[in-house]
Each structure stands twice: as structure tokens, then as C-alpha cells.
Design an enzyme around this catalytic site. Structure first.
Site, PDB file in Angstrom:
ATOM      1  N   LYS A  64     -44.589  38.354 -40.073  1.00  0.00           N
ATOM      2  CA  LYS A  64     -44.222  36.961 -39.765  1.00  0.00           C
ATOM      3  C   LYS A  64     -43.348  36.305 -40.839  1.00  0.00           C
ATOM      4  O   LYS A  64     -42.496  35.483 -40.527  1.00  0.00           O
ATOM      5  CB  LYS A  64     -45.472  36.099 -39.587  1.00  0.00           C
ATOM      6  CG  LYS A  64     -46.187  36.303 -38.283  1.00  0.00           C
ATOM      7  CD  LYS A  64     -47.337  35.312 -38.157  1.00  0.00           C
ATOM      8  CE  LYS A  64     -48.197  35.663 -36.971  1.00  0.00           C
ATOM      9  NZ  LYS A  64     -49.252  34.686 -36.709  1.00  0.00           N
ATOM     10  N   ASP A 100     -47.410  29.334 -33.188  1.00  0.00           N
ATOM     11  CA  ASP A 100     -48.795  29.172 -33.663  1.00  0.00           C
ATOM     12  C   ASP A 100     -49.076  27.689 -33.913  1.00  0.00           C
ATOM     13  O   ASP A 100     -50.209  27.219 -33.764  1.00  0.00           O
ATOM     14  CB  ASP A 100     -49.023  29.928 -34.974  1.00  0.00           C
ATOM     15  CG  ASP A 100     -49.043  31.434 -34.775  1.00  0.00           C
ATOM     16  OD1 ASP A 100     -49.423  31.887 -33.675  1.00  0.00           O
ATOM     17  OD2 ASP A 100     -48.681  32.161 -35.718  1.00  0.00           O
TER      18      ASP A 100
END
Ligand code: ATR
Length: 267
Positions: A64, A100
Site C-alpha cells: 500500500k 479504506d
């Protein structure tokens, strides 16, 4: 439409089952695979996937924070957190997103609809990627004070600086609960089979919301303790569904339903 989730390890990922269900439900012809990529092979392997015609990606641990260097444009959340979990290839450009953040926010707003982000100090335990997403949501929603509690001081101090927060030493975590409006566990403590989170919630106001990023088990020892003393609790489960919903929308333009059938798709 060729889609994939990239990470290592990746075989446990529930994303393929959920996105395949949504592709079928929305009559979109496409594939969604789980593809193992180790950080040291990222440049080479990601390049090959782009050549092979993939147009959408989810990105997970440990990539990420690493995949952004290959991307062209970033949404506000990906920029602020330095973490990318969704990529869209469009007109030969790579667009990077952090869904997210949406998942975290929507989970709280759906499951605790009367909660107000700006109604008092927020306490975040942890300083990793999940903590960054939470800090971003709190900052965007005008939390009056953000307290970052982390075992490793340097990481905690850095996060606090990035989001106008205050760092609190891990040893002082129970003091940090005084007057709090929300407590967020963004550490991995409490996960099935792992070490528990050692914290007494005695100082936490009864009106505070308690939420956990950990969702295996659904009711972590932290949430059980909070519920027993009368706090409202929100589990981490729906964060997964909502981040996925936003990713699917970015790739397809359609917002899929989060409902019983999507929940059944991943069991
Ligand atoms: P993620 O990206 O999912 O947030 P991460 O970056 O590995 O994952 O972050 C895990 C968090 O859990 C960190 O804040 C970590 O604290 P450190 O920064 O000190 O490593 C925290 N954590 C993990 N194990 C812990 C433990 N035994 N005690 C306290 N904190 C712990």
C-alpha cells in the site's frame, strides 16, 4: 474488465469472492484475481499486469505504501495518508485512491448513526496504515483533538504531526481516555490467536464510541469490555465491505449493494 488484488500473502483475501459476486450481480463481464506480488518484484510484476490488460487493482499489505511511486494521480486520502489501496488505469494513466478511508467512515456512520465526529477528543491506538486512515477521517470531520497512542514513539509522533494530533506514550494509554468521544483500536492487538490489547477502560466516558479495526474475532476483548460497561461499539467487519464498494464504483461507475447476499458471498 480485468481486475485483481495485489499483495503478499494474498491467498486468504476475501476480495475476489466479493467482487466476482458484484460483477455477476451487475451484469459486468470481467475477472477478479488474487495475485501474489512481493515488494522486491513490484515494479516488474506490476508492469507485466499493465501490459496484460488489467485496468483495476486493489492493493494490500505490504504494497500500500509502495505502489504510489508508479501512479500518476492521487485522491486526497491517498495523498494525505501515503497509502493506496485502489488503482484505476484510464487513458494510459494510473489513478490512485485510498478507499479504506471511506470504509472506516461509512462503517461508523452506518452502524452508529447518532455519533458526531466533532463532539470531543478522539483517541487512536496505533500508528500504521489503518491509524492514518482513521486520523484522516477525524481531521476531515473536525474532531477537536486527536490523541495518537503508539508503542513506537517515532511513528506516533510522525502521525500526530501529519494530522495536527498529540502523541501519547503507550504507557499512558489509559490517561489518554479521559474525556474522549471515540476510541479506535488501529493496532493488530486482539486478533484471533495473537496478543490481546491490555487496557482498562475505567477513564473512558460512558458516552464514548469504541471501534476496532480488528474483525477476527468480530467482538474483540476491547469491544466486549466496552459493551459490558455501556459504551456503544462498532465492529470492524463492515469496513471491509464499504472499502470494496467504493473500489468497485471507481472501476465500474456502479455502486454495488452491501447486503446479505454480499455477506454470504465471502463465507
Ligand atoms: P496496519 O497498516 O494494518 O495499521 P501496521 O503498520 O503493521 O499495520 O501497524 C500495526 C500497529 O499495531 C502499529 O501501530 C504497532 O505499533 P508499533 O508502531 O510500535 O509497531 C501496533 N502493534 C503491533 N503489535 C503491538 C504490541 N504488541 N503492542 C503495542 N502495539 C502493537
Amino acid at each position: 474488465m480485468k481486475l485483481a488484488v495485489l499483495g503478499s500473502p494474498i491467498s486468504h483475501s476475501k476480495s475476489p469472492a466479493l467482487h466476482k459476486h458484484w460483477l455477476v450481480e451487475n451484469n459486468i463481464s470481467g475477472t477478479y484475481e488474487a495475485i501474489e506480488i512481493k515488494p522486491e518484484n513490484l515494479k516488474h510484476d506490476f508492469g507485466k499486469l499493465l501490459e496484460a490488460g488489467y485496468v483495476g487493482f486493489n492493493v494490500t499489505v505490504p504494497l500500500k505504501e509502495k505502489i504510489g511511486v508508479f501512479c500518476d494521480f492521487f485522491d486526497g486520502g491517498a495523498q494525505a495518508t501515503g497509502a493506496v489501496n485502489t488503482i484505476l488505469l484510464k487513458d494510459h494513466k494510473l489513478y490512485a485512491y485510498n478507499t479504506d478511508i471511506y470504509g472506516f467512515k461509512r462503517n461508523i456512520e452506518t452502524n452508529a448513526p447518532t455519533f458526531s465526529w466533532n463532539d470531543g477528543p478522539a483517541v487512536i491506538l496505533g500508528a500504521g496504515g489503518a491509524a492514518r486512515a482513521a486520523a484522516y477521517v477525524l481531521q476531515q470531520n473536525n474532531a477537536p483533538e486527536i490523541r495518537i497512542v503508539n508503542r513506537t514513539a517515532l511513528k506516533g509522533v510522525n502521525l500526530a504531526e501529519d494530522f495536527d494530533g498529540h502523541f501519547v506514550e503507550w504507557g499512558n494509554r489509559e490517561n489518554a481516555l479521559k474525556g474522549a468521544n471515540i476510541l479506535i483500536n488501529a493496532t493488530s492487538l486482539g486478533m484471533q490467536g495473537g496478543k490481546g490489547l491490555d487496557i482498562n477502560l475505567g477513564n473512558l466516558p460512558k458516552r464514548a464510541l469504541v471501534t476496532d479495526i480488528v474483525y477476527t474475532p468480530l467482538m474483540t476483548p476491547l469491544l466486549t469490555q466496552a459493551l459490558d460497561r455501556g459504551n456503544t461499539v462498532v465492529t470492524g467487519a463492515d469496513m471491509f465491505f464499504y472499502q470494496a464498494q467504493k473500489s468497485f464504483e471507481i472501476w465500474t461507475g456502479l455502486s454495488p449493494h452491501v447486503d446479505d447476499s454480499s455477506k454470504e458471498a465471502i463465507v
